[in-house]
Enzyme design. Sequence first.
Site, mmCIF file in Angstrom:
data_model
loop_
_atom_site.group_PDB
_atom_site.id
_atom_site.type_symbol
_atom_site.label_atom_id
_atom_site.label_comp_id
_atom_site.label_asym_id
_atom_site.label_seq_id
_atom_site.Cartn_x
_atom_site.Cartn_y
_atom_site.Cartn_z
ATOM 1 N N HIS A 112 0.813 -1.216 0.000
ATOM 2 C CA HIS A 112 0.000 0.000 0.000
ATOM 3 C C HIS A 112 0.849 1.270 0.000
ATOM 4 O O HIS A 112 0.321 2.360 -0.172
ATOM 5 C CB HIS A 112 -0.960 0.003 1.191
ATOM 6 N N ASP B 69 0.265 -8.173 2.290
ATOM 7 C CA ASP B 69 0.466 -6.762 1.934
ATOM 8 C C ASP B 69 1.963 -6.485 1.838
ATOM 9 O O ASP B 69 2.584 -6.004 2.789
ATOM 10 C CB ASP B 69 -0.205 -5.863 2.975
ATOM 11 N N SER C 204 5.145 1.838 7.877
ATOM 12 C CA SER C 204 4.792 0.654 7.095
ATOM 13 C C SER C 204 6.010 0.096 6.373
ATOM 14 O O SER C 204 6.742 0.836 5.701
ATOM 15 C CB SER C 204 3.714 1.008 6.061
#
Length: 699
Positions: A465, A545, A640
Amino acid sequence: MVRFFGLNKEKNEEKENTDLPADNEQNAAETSSSNVSGNEERIDPNSRDTNPENANNDDASTTFGSSIQSSSIFSRGRMTYGTGASSSMATSEMRSHSSGHSRSKNSKNLQGFKDVGKPLRAVSFLNPVKEEESQDTQNTLDVSSSTSSTLATSGNARENSFTSRRSITLEYIHKSLSELEENLVDIMDDIHQDVISISKAVIEAIEYFKEFLPTTRDRIPYRISLEKSSSLRKINKIVLHFLDNLLVSDAFSNSRSILLRRFYFFLKKLNLITDDDLISESGVLPCLSVFCIGSHCNLPSMDKLGMILDELTKMDSSIISDQEGAFIAPILRGITPKSSILTIMFGLPNLQHEHYEMIKVLYSLFPDVHMYCVKDYIKKAASAVGSIPSHTAATIDTIAPTKFQFSPPYAVSENPLELPISMSLSTETSAKITGTLGGYLFPQTGSDEKFSQFASCSFAITCAHVVLSEKQDYPNVMVPSNVLQTSYKKVLTKESDRYPDGSVEKTAFLEEVQRIDQNLNWQKSNKFGQVVWGERAIVDHRLSDFAIIKVNSSFKCQNTLGNGLKSFPDPTLRFQNLHVKRKIFKMKPGMKVFKIGASTGYTSGELNSTKLVYWADGKLQSSEFVVASPTPLFASAGDSGAWILTKLEDRLGLGLVGMLHSYDGEQRQFGLFTPIGDILERLHAVTKIQWDIDPQLDG
């Protein structure tokens, strides 16, 4: 005259015992070796009849009533004063009757008032009666001597009694815990049935804690275990239910503080809180915290709780709907890890009153598992840079010329062609989204000629993402982040406009802006790498992810933290402990881990044994997670892709546990991650080759 214990009625029923007061005086005189006790001398202080015969016919109730009033507990000094005449008369009467009556008759008459005499003597022992000096000096000296002897004897008795009370047994402690549990359970039942108000209930609960082992001020000589004491677990649950659910309103802030402090001393008395855990003398009020469920946790209901959450993740998401980011986290909650109990934390981005009502319904689901709801939610750990802060002042006075040293809000490598892990990262065209470079992976092609072109390639990994975009299929990636550098440049340019042209300050700001432009231009000419594959999807009820970036061959890729990064709170992260040397497939609950994110830098925590369940992207998902420890912060936006690392125990170096992908956006104490084993397994399923954190060896 006020009568106590119905003494006046007793006299009317036994009026024939006219010799009782004198005989009672004789018995008191004999027990003190013919010396008159000052307390017993108070039996008939108001008598004005010197005739012994009249004394025998005196009202017994009046005699004892006067004695009680003369040592009234309502007197501030607990001492009363009488006239010397009355004292002399009473002494004279006692001596007269002691010579005219036998001991057997005295004992017979005392039996009728046996239950009355004991309370009076108890009051006398505890509260000595001081008299004024009478005309008979010798009698006064005798009374004083006898009183001192009696008080010394009674004082030793009380001291021995107190010592015996301190020698409490383990059975007595468990009985006291059981009684406290029953009282608190009754209070909680009354609350849920609207029989009692919360304000009154918390006051009663505080009083019950005050009455727990009242003779023991310090710690008990035993160690009580939460695993073995069901009463203690239930007590903890009730207190936590008060603090987390019933007293959350600001109107109860004072009651909440008092209950928490009383609960703290309760746990300290049971040795569940040590001086090393918290220093109460500092005056800082203890607070509730969350802790991970480690491998040493053997609390009942833990296995059952894990089974329920596992079954929940297998449910069909089409029949479930909840707020985006809502989650259920199984944790421990309490003041310290040793004093914590199993807890289910419900995180909701839009917390409402009906959610607290839901907790009341679920309260009896587990007898020793606490449940509470809080405003919190799971969100991606990528950062979306907002607007640049501005100042209202037009200008700032100039200062003396000096050499300025700027420190950018992101890590910069000493060698731009040797980029360590955990640096900031973004796509070349991104304007807001930025994340963290996790590390490097290397394909293990072996002798297969079909993959020979990838044999010497290096790949960086981060969250999908962060780098995937609908506008571009295979975007170029920049390290450090293009988003952070551009934002930093705008801040410096805006700040330089507040200084006059030609000033030393404005010149310094513009020089730093120029250096940023030079670095951005160099990065565009020397591209770090390009995204070749990535996905953000639910695979086997797990979130996948991550994306891999093929790194330009001119860059040297090593899984090391590097020496150019900012200093770490852990002084052992030096030399060999800067290098990632092993993959950790078997994660031990309670394992101490850390991460270095581009946003929050170094933070540490512990692995939780049970997964967190949350609702995101229209589906029910689960994930392993880290609970922040010892500080209550683990991750934030911009982290992230950061690798979850741990120090190896059997050798120097670091072990790779997984990669961070989400966190709880409100409190930021949980870090959700994908285990490295799942990442490598998914990569193998997609690419059909093995991957590792070390380059492939030749031959």
